[in-house]
Design an enzyme around this catalytic site. Structure first.
Site, PDB file in Angstrom:
ATOM      1  CE  LYS A   2      -4.048  -2.204   0.813  1.00  0.00           C
ATOM      2  NZ  LYS A   2      -3.737  -3.630   0.953  1.00  0.00           N
TER       3      LYS A   2
HETATM    4  C1  LIG Z   1      -4.446  -4.771   0.563  1.00  0.00           C
HETATM    5  C2  LIG Z   1      -3.717  -6.059   0.537  1.00  0.00           C
HETATM    6  C3  LIG Z   1      -4.044  -7.073  -0.358  1.00  0.00           C
HETATM    7  C4  LIG Z   1      -5.213  -6.978  -1.302  1.00  0.00           C
HETATM    8  O1  LIG Z   1      -5.038  -5.989  -2.276  1.00  0.00           O
HETATM    9  P1  LIG Z   1      -6.300  -5.426  -3.108  1.00  0.00           P
HETATM   10  O2  LIG Z   1      -5.774  -4.314  -3.914  1.00  0.00           O
HETATM   11  O3  LIG Z   1      -7.291  -4.971  -2.066  1.00  0.00           O
HETATM   12  O4  LIG Z   1      -6.835  -6.560  -3.908  1.00  0.00           O
HETATM   13  C5  LIG Z   1      -3.256  -8.216  -0.364  1.00  0.00           C
HETATM   14  N1  LIG Z   1      -2.221  -8.361   0.483  1.00  0.00           N
HETATM   15  C6  LIG Z   1      -1.890  -7.412   1.373  1.00  0.00           C
HETATM   16  C7  LIG Z   1      -0.752  -7.645   2.293  1.00  0.00           C
HETATM   17  C8  LIG Z   1      -2.610  -6.225   1.437  1.00  0.00           C
HETATM   18  O5  LIG Z   1      -2.277  -5.271   2.313  1.00  0.00           O
END
Ligand SMILES: *Cc1c(COP(=O)(O)O)cnc(C)c1O
Length: 468
Positions: free
Chosen positions: A112
């Site tokens: 993120k």
């Molecule tokens: C947010 C997240 C996901 C999922 O990603 P999306 O974009 O919501 O599909 C997978 N793994 C981790 C560690 C995350 O923080």
């Protein structure tokens, strides 16, 4: 570049407008009115660029006239300068076919950060030009919250209110949010699941009383700028593996369908992607939707991969819109159906267009643990539970040509989920030194019932009204 809503009723906006917006006013999500494309020669010429330069090149057509190219490059250099690895998103080889793309070298140890470090700077860039104030309201299954808070803590003209499901995020995830004591940061633990929290946030974006008083912006992946930033690492990885001459497949641990939709965008822009493998845990609505056409939400079962404990994937609407021929009225009807019945069927056009690029696989707890052990025992790599689910899906994928490398997106650092990693492998991953004193820091958060009116009133009491 203009952006249109997937539900066809909201006014179109430029890049600055969509960055500062939440949902479109018709409840839809913004997408570019057309996909910018790069020729094969243009893609080949990107090989070897430093990450920040590659990012500025790929994002410029989406940004349009809103930021000058030299300024965009300054922003990407600042955002990615905060990563602890010089390559920003390094690629690691596991065996002849399998690769990992490590996306967790940012300040809060999950992918993120790649988008949110930039988004924090974009907010500041646009707000400094206007005398206005932004209220960020978000829901997190764990990682968005800490990454967004890190990106805006202490910044002027922005308050952030972050909802997380009480007791359903890991200790490290919670502490990464609740130990940031800046006065513009407000953590709310709600009684309920992530889907409940996300529904609350969506309701707030549609609540005229709130949106007229406060300039409410989104940091969830409903915000287009996040997806745009994530397109970049698909290019970065594929270029290293021989694109555009060679095709590459990606396996993506998926929850809200944001990360894997960024891969879809990369493919629309001309990157030769062989396959996008959507990896889910037992909360497998997307696996069912892509394999049978049945998009119906079950109840959320908590797992060791909490960021994928989702039954309603917001960004799937973007795919349905684009793959189904960009018919806003039809999407409006389809999503209304889903909102009332919690179930709907994909159209044949949506299924066929999706099947051309996507496959899916689901991993239960035993398969996740097995993938984690394989990586540790055969490749000396310690994976977090989300990444392990992606790797499971990558290894069981069928029908790929022998020379196609498969890149699993490593979405979080294993130390974020130390207990689950230790249970599967016997190894306890250490927290990197830059977050090492997390467990000594003071926490602050407010626990509230999962009730919209209570939460809206709590936020309204503390947020700064917009200037105009
Ligand atoms: C947010 C997240 C996901 C999922 O990603 P999306 O974009 O919501 O599909 C997978 N793994 C981790 C560690 C995350 O923080």
């Amino acid at each position: 570049m203009k952006y249109v809503s997937t539900r066809g009723q909201a006014p179109s906006l430029d890049f600055e407008g969509v960055t500062l917006a939440g949902l479109a006013s018709d409840g839809g999500l913004y997408v570019p009115e057309r996909w910018p494309t790069f020729t094969k020669a243009e893609i080949a010429a990107m090989a070897g660029l430093p990450y920040a330069e590659l990012a500025a090149k790929i994002m410029q057509p989406f940004v349009g006239d809103c930021i000058a190219p030299e300024r965009l490059l300054e922003l990407t250099r600042e955002a990615y300068g905060r990563f602890s690895h010089a390559a920003v998103t390094p690629l690691v080889q596991l065996d002849e076919r399998q690769w990992l793309l490590e996306l967790f070298h940012g300040p809060t140890l999950a992918f993120k950060d790649v988008a949110l470090q930039l988004l924090g700077l974009l907010f500041e860039e646009f707000l400094s030009k206007r005398d206005d104030h932004l209220t960020i309201v978000g829901a997190t299954s764990g990682d968005t919250g800490s990454a967004a808070i890190d990106a805006v803590a202490g910044r002027a003209k922005v308050d952030i209110f972050m909802l997380h499901p009480h007791g359903r995020v890991s200790d490290v995830q919670r502490r990464q949010m609740t130990t940031v004591l800046a006065p513009n940061v407000h953590n709310i633990a709600i009684d309920g699941s992530f889907d409940d929290a996300q529904a609350m946030v969506k309701r707030m974006f549609n609540d005229g009383a709130m949106t007229s008083r406060f300039g409410i912006a989104a940091v969830n992946s409903i915000n287009w700028a996040r997806l745009m930033a994530q397109v970049v690492y698909y290019f970065a990885a594929a270029l290293q593996l021989g694109a555009p001459e060679r095709r590459v497949a990606f396996s993506v641990p998926t929850g809200n369908f944001g990360d894997v939709f960024a891969g879809y965008v990369a493919a629309q822009m001309g990157l030769p992607i062989e396959r996008l493998i959507v990896a889910t845990n037992i909360n497998d609505i997307l696996h069912r939707a892509l394999s049978t056409g049945d998009y119906s939400a079950g109840t959320v079962t908590p797992t060791a991969a909490p960021s994928m404990d989702i039954q309603v994937s917001s960004n799937f609407e973007r795919l349905l819109y684009d793959a189904g021929g960009r018919d806003g009225a039809a999407i409006l009807a389809q999503m209304k159906q889903f909102e009332s019945a919690k179930a709907m069927q994909l159209t044949n056009a949506q299924r066929e267009a999706s099947a051309a690029l996507f496959t899916s696989a689901r991993a239960d707890a035993a398969e996740m643990a097995k993938a984690m052990r394989w990586a540790y025992e055969s490749c000396a790599e310690v994976l977090d539970p989300h990444t392990a689910i992606g790797l499971h899906a990558a290894r069981v994928a069928e029908g790929l040509a022998a020379d196609v490398p498969v890149v699993t997106l490593a979405t979080a650092h294993p130390a974020k989920f130390g207990d689950a990693v230790e249970r599967a492998t016997g190894v306890r991953p250490g927290l990197p030194s830059r977050v090492g004193d997390l467990f000594e820091r003071e926490e602050a958060y407010t626990r509230l019932p999962g009730d919209y009116d209570t939460i809206a009133a709590w936020i309204a009491e503390r947020a700064t009204p917009r200037v105009r």
